[in-house]
Scaffold this motif. Structure first.
Motif, PDB file in Angstrom:
ATOM      1  N   UNK A   7       0.866  -1.178   0.000  1.00  0.00           N
ATOM      2  CA  UNK A   7       0.000   0.000   0.000  1.00  0.00           C
ATOM      3  C   UNK A   7       0.899   1.222   0.000  1.00  0.00           C
ATOM      4  N   UNK A   8       0.326   2.355  -0.422  1.00  0.00           N
ATOM      5  CA  UNK A   8       1.129   3.573  -0.467  1.00  0.00           C
ATOM      6  C   UNK A   8       0.262   4.807  -0.279  1.00  0.00           C
ATOM      7  N   UNK A   9       0.935   5.903   0.012  1.00  0.00           N
ATOM      8  CA  UNK A   9       0.312   7.221   0.079  1.00  0.00           C
ATOM      9  C   UNK A   9       1.105   8.105  -0.872  1.00  0.00           C
ATOM     10  N   UNK A  10       0.422   8.734  -1.818  1.00  0.00           N
ATOM     11  CA  UNK A  10       1.056   9.629  -2.782  1.00  0.00           C
ATOM     12  C   UNK A  10       0.799  11.076  -2.357  1.00  0.00           C
ATOM     13  N   UNK A  11       1.881  11.841  -2.272  1.00  0.00           N
ATOM     14  CA  UNK A  11       1.795  13.236  -1.831  1.00  0.00           C
ATOM     15  C   UNK A  11       2.513  14.149  -2.822  1.00  0.00           C
ATOM     16  N   UNK A  47      -4.977   3.161   0.495  1.00  0.00           N
ATOM     17  CA  UNK A  47      -3.667   3.055  -0.131  1.00  0.00           C
ATOM     18  C   UNK A  47      -3.359   1.680  -0.691  1.00  0.00           C
ATOM     19  N   UNK A  48      -4.286   0.747  -0.568  1.00  0.00           N
ATOM     20  CA  UNK A  48      -4.076  -0.636  -1.006  1.00  0.00           C
ATOM     21  C   UNK A  48      -3.836  -0.704  -2.508  1.00  0.00           C
ATOM     22  N   UNK A  49      -2.679  -1.237  -2.895  1.00  0.00           N
ATOM     23  CA  UNK A  49      -2.336  -1.413  -4.305  1.00  0.00           C
ATOM     24  C   UNK A  49      -2.693  -2.800  -4.818  1.00  0.00           C
ATOM     25  N   UNK A  50      -3.143  -3.671  -3.923  1.00  0.00           N
ATOM     26  CA  UNK A  50      -3.478  -5.032  -4.330  1.00  0.00           C
ATOM     27  C   UNK A  50      -2.231  -5.845  -4.601  1.00  0.00           C
ATOM     28  N   UNK A  51      -2.417  -6.932  -5.335  1.00  0.00           N
ATOM     29  CA  UNK A  51      -1.294  -7.799  -5.674  1.00  0.00           C
ATOM     30  C   UNK A  51      -0.555  -7.222  -6.880  1.00  0.00           C
TER      31      UNK A  51
END
Length: 92
Positions: A7-11, A47-51
């Motif tokens: 998962x990620x957070x884009x800023x 933020x879940x990017x999945x697989x």
């Protein structure tokens, strides 16, 4: 073929990413911060990017996901989209 879950957070700025990373280190919830602050559509999913498979994401993020330690908050990582905070749950 290798795969991972992350998962990620884009800023927009490195300073904003650094501030959120400090908040995460202080125990704030990643998914809640992603929903509130991320510029990526994945923010709505915490933020879940999945697989993910190698090569699906931009190179700087791909390198974090497939080379860095699991369960840590990595970043700020710069890409052409902005600055990312990335957490990898598993990879195989």
């Amino acid at each position: 073929m290798a795969k991972a879950m992350a998962r990620h957070i884009l800023l927009a700025s490195e300073a904003e990413a650094a501030r959120l990373k400090q908040r995460l280190a202080g125990g704030e919830d990643f998914a809640r911060l992603a929903r509130r602050h991320s510029l990526c559509p994945s923010g709505k999913r915490g933020g879940d990017l999945g697989e993910i498979r190698p090569g699906q994401l931009v190179r700087p993020i791909d390198q974090v996901i497939f080379r860095k330690a699991l369960r840590e908050i990595h970043g700020p990582v710069k890409s052409q989209f902005g600055y990312h905070l990335v957490q990898v749950f598993y990879r195989d």
